[in-house]
Design an enzyme around this catalytic site. Structure first.
Site, short mmCIF file in Angstrom:
data_model
loop_
_atom_site.label_atom_id
_atom_site.label_comp_id
_atom_site.label_asym_id
_atom_site.label_seq_id
_atom_site.Cartn_x
_atom_site.Cartn_y
_atom_site.Cartn_z
N GLU A 1 0.84 -1.23 0.00
CA GLU A 1 0.00 0.00 0.00
C GLU A 1 0.86 1.26 0.00
O GLU A 1 0.54 2.26 0.64
CB GLU A 1 -1.04 -0.03 1.12
CG GLU A 1 -2.05 -1.14 0.85
CD GLU A 1 -3.37 -1.02 1.55
OE1 GLU A 1 -3.79 0.11 1.85
OE2 GLU A 1 -3.98 -2.07 1.80
N GLN B 1 9.03 4.73 1.69
CA GLN B 1 9.71 5.80 0.94
C GLN B 1 8.65 6.63 0.20
O GLN B 1 8.73 7.87 0.19
CB GLN B 1 10.72 5.19 -0.06
CG GLN B 1 11.98 4.63 0.57
CD GLN B 1 11.77 3.34 1.37
OE1 GLN B 1 10.81 2.62 1.17
NE2 GLN B 1 12.68 3.05 2.27
N1 CAA Z 1 -6.13 11.91 -4.31
C1 CAA Z 1 -6.63 12.29 -5.51
N2 CAA Z 1 -5.86 12.61 -6.57
C2 CAA Z 1 -4.53 12.52 -6.42
C3 CAA Z 1 -3.92 12.14 -5.20
C4 CAA Z 1 -4.79 11.82 -4.12
N3 CAA Z 1 -4.30 11.45 -2.92
N4 CAA Z 1 -2.59 12.14 -5.34
C5 CAA Z 1 -2.34 12.53 -6.60
N5 CAA Z 1 -3.52 12.76 -7.24
C6 CAA Z 1 -3.70 13.23 -8.62
C7 CAA Z 1 -2.93 14.54 -8.80
O1 CAA Z 1 -3.72 15.64 -8.45
C8 CAA Z 1 -2.61 14.51 -10.28
O2 CAA Z 1 -3.78 14.92 -11.00
P1 CAA Z 1 -3.65 15.82 -12.36
O3 CAA Z 1 -2.91 14.95 -13.34
O4 CAA Z 1 -5.06 16.07 -12.72
O5 CAA Z 1 -2.87 17.02 -11.96
C9 CAA Z 1 -2.41 13.03 -10.58
O6 CAA Z 1 -3.09 12.32 -9.53
C10 CAA Z 1 -0.94 12.63 -10.60
O7 CAA Z 1 -0.39 12.97 -9.34
P2 CAA Z 1 1.17 12.93 -9.06
O8 CAA Z 1 1.86 13.72 -10.11
O9 CAA Z 1 1.39 13.30 -7.64
O10 CAA Z 1 1.50 11.40 -9.30
P3 CAA Z 1 2.87 10.64 -9.29
O11 CAA Z 1 2.99 9.83 -10.52
O12 CAA Z 1 3.99 11.56 -8.95
O13 CAA Z 1 2.67 9.53 -8.12
C11 CAA Z 1 2.73 8.59 -5.95
C12 CAA Z 1 2.46 9.81 -6.86
C13 CAA Z 1 2.34 9.14 -4.59
C14 CAA Z 1 4.15 8.12 -5.96
C15 CAA Z 1 1.79 7.42 -6.35
O14 CAA Z 1 2.17 6.85 -7.57
C16 CAA Z 1 1.73 6.34 -5.28
O15 CAA Z 1 1.02 6.47 -4.30
N6 CAA Z 1 2.50 5.24 -5.49
C17 CAA Z 1 2.42 4.10 -4.61
C18 CAA Z 1 1.43 3.12 -5.15
C19 CAA Z 1 0.96 2.18 -4.10
O16 CAA Z 1 0.65 2.56 -2.98
N7 CAA Z 1 0.84 0.91 -4.48
C20 CAA Z 1 0.38 -0.08 -3.59
C21 CAA Z 1 -0.49 -1.04 -4.28
S1 CAA Z 1 -1.78 -1.64 -3.33
C22 CAA Z 1 -1.18 -2.85 -2.35
O17 CAA Z 1 -0.04 -2.92 -2.02
C23 CAA Z 1 -2.25 -3.72 -1.88
C24 CAA Z 1 -1.93 -4.91 -1.11
O18 CAA Z 1 -1.34 -5.83 -1.56
C25 CAA Z 1 -2.45 -4.99 0.26
#
Ligand code: CAA
Length: 414
Positions: free
Chosen positions: A366, A370
């Site tokens: 999740e 980092q």
């Molecule tokens: N809520 C709504 N919108 C959001 C947001 C949020 N919290 N965060 C970003 N956005 C939107 C931004 O506003 C932006 O919108 P526009 O293009 O319209 O401007 C768009 O999303 C892109 O945002 P960023 O430029 O900030 O995106 P990024 O590519 O830099 O990524 C990141 C940000 C935080 C690194 C994200 O990719 C992330 O959270 N990565 C981790 C993924 C993750 O948690 N994976 C886990 C998988 S689930 C799992 O593990 C389940 C399991 O097994 C239990």
């Protein structure tokens, strides 16, 4: 900010504690060794109405909110972190529908989730797209009244057990901000297969699998939300809602390990006295307890913030803080608990080793810790304008010379 524990949240947590004592803790070693899902405990959770916790009332749920979800998850994870995630991942898989789904989708799917009749999973990560969640390669191409999905997902928690999958796919490869859409895919849809079941270090009672999509046809009504291109936002807002759940799992796991360490330290005698009378062990126990308690309240704060103000910009930051701090705490507490157990802690003969193995994944899934720190620092830096009244360059000497109560100190050097 008031953190209010509703009577309902506490009743749900009490039921979770009872199920944890009766069905989860006594069976934890068995399901861990066998790498099998604890269906009896899941049935008990369904019968007690705990899957209703996170589903809104209009769709058969309790609508009890994220704080109640955290309380329930914490109680289950205290007994077995793996079972904690087996429960909480149903919320993770459902949040795309709850937060972004159409009325028809919510009416069709959520009552089945609430009753526990159908389990849910969340398919975001891929072989080459983990932290960079926009870098997906699984595609969904419109074809008449359907979409056709192709590609492979990795690390799907609850895979195989789940009946409903929220699957994130590229629908517009040319778009930067509207590239991704989410779909509901049902188990048994032709071309949708659970392939590799991972052999994991911890949380072994919950399956984590690879899901393969070979020309999987889903009707357009399974596209989550009103239109294509909203998938990334759905994924991000889902994670904001779900991260306090992982954090609660971590608090439960930390408390579970701490409880065992306290009991052991009181019983284990060395140098003619229980090791709990030795100051170095006391320090370890005290630090473990402080960190667990601090994490717990940060989790409650993050969850209560989401319940009180669902669209608030600070929710994302607080969810990331809670996830990061609580999961680092769980790893630290589990490590020190093993240390207190000494040689016995290193052996699989006693339950403490499992707490250690189970804790590591909390810092990874999740969103790695980092990524959480990246989310937190981005919020801090963006909100820096609120701190414009502060002047970091003002010399102390100027303050000593000119400062009067209520009067701004002018920096003559800038
Ligand atoms: N809520 C709504 N919108 C959001 C947001 C949020 N919290 N965060 C970003 N956005 C939107 C931004 O506003 C932006 O919108 P526009 O293009 O319209 O401007 C768009 O999303 C892109 O945002 P960023 O430029 O900030 O995106 P990024 O590519 O830099 O990524 C990141 C940000 C935080 C690194 C994200 O990719 C992330 O959270 N990565 C981790 C993924 C993750 O948690 N994976 C886990 C998988 S689930 C799992 O593990 C389940 C399991 O097994 C239990």
């Amino acid at each position: 900010m008031n953190i209010v524990f509703s009577e309902q949240a506490e009743e749900l947590a009490a039921k979770a504690r009872q199920i944890a004592d009766e069905y989860v803790r006594p069976q934890a070693a068995k399901y861990d060794k066998a790498q099998e899902y604890n269906h009896d405990a899941a049935r008990a959770v369904a019968e007690a109405g705990l899957f209703r916790t996170f589903v809104p009332k209009e769709y058969g749920g309790h609508g009890a909110g994220v704080l109640a979800l955290a309380r329930v998850t914490e109680e289950l994870a205290k007994a077995d972190s793996g079972f904690g995630v087996a429960f909480a991942v149903n919320a993770l898989g459902s949040f795309p529908m709850i937060l972004g789904g159409t009325e028809e989708q919510k009416k069709e799917w959520l009552p089945q989730v609430a009753s526990g009749e159908r389990m849910v999973a969340f398919c975001l990560s891929e072989k080459y797209a983990g932290s960079d969640a926009q870098g997906l390669s699984v595609t969904a191409v419109a074809d008449g009244d359907d979409y056709i999905i192709n590609g492979e997902k990795k690390w799907t928690t609850n895979g195989g057990v789940a009946d409903i999958y929220s699957v994130f796919c590229v629908t517009d490869p040319t778009s930067k901000s509207r590239r991704i859409s989410a779909f509901i895919v049902e188990k048994g849809t032709p071309g949708f297969e659970i392939k590799k079941i991972e052999d994991k270090m911890g949380i072994r009672c919950v399956p984590v699998v690879e899901t393969h999509f070979h020309n999987v046809r889903v009707p357009k009504r399974n596209l989550i939300g009103e239109r294509a291109g909203l998938g990334f936002k759905h994924a991000m807002s889902t994670l904001d809602y779900a991260r306090p759940g992982v954090a609660a799992q971590a608090v439960g796991a930390a408390q579970g390990a701490l409880d065992l360490a306290i009991v052991y330290a009181n019983r284990r005698k060395q140098f003619g006295a229980p090791i709990s009378s030795h100051q170095m062990v006391q320090k370890m126990l005290a630090d473990m307890a402080m960190q667990t308690e601090a994490s717990r309240w940060l989790v409650y704060r993050a969850a209560a913030g989401i319940d009180a103000a669902p669209g608030d910009a600070s929710n994302s930051k607080l969810a990331a803080m809670a996830k990061c701090m609580a999961t680092d705490t769980a790893m630290h507490v589990a490590t020190d608990a093993v240390q207190i157990f000494g040689g016995y802690g290193f052996m699989e003969d006693y339950p403490i080793a499992k707490f250690f193995r189970d804790a590591k994944i909390l810092q990874i899934y999740e969103g790695t810790n980092q990524v959480q720190r990246m989310v937190i620092s981005r919020h801090l830096i963006r909100a820096a304008a609120n701190l414009d009244h502060l002047d970091p360059y003002i010399p102390v000497e100027t303050q000593l010379t000119y400062a009067e109560p209520g009067q701004a100190v002018v920096n003559h050097n800038t």
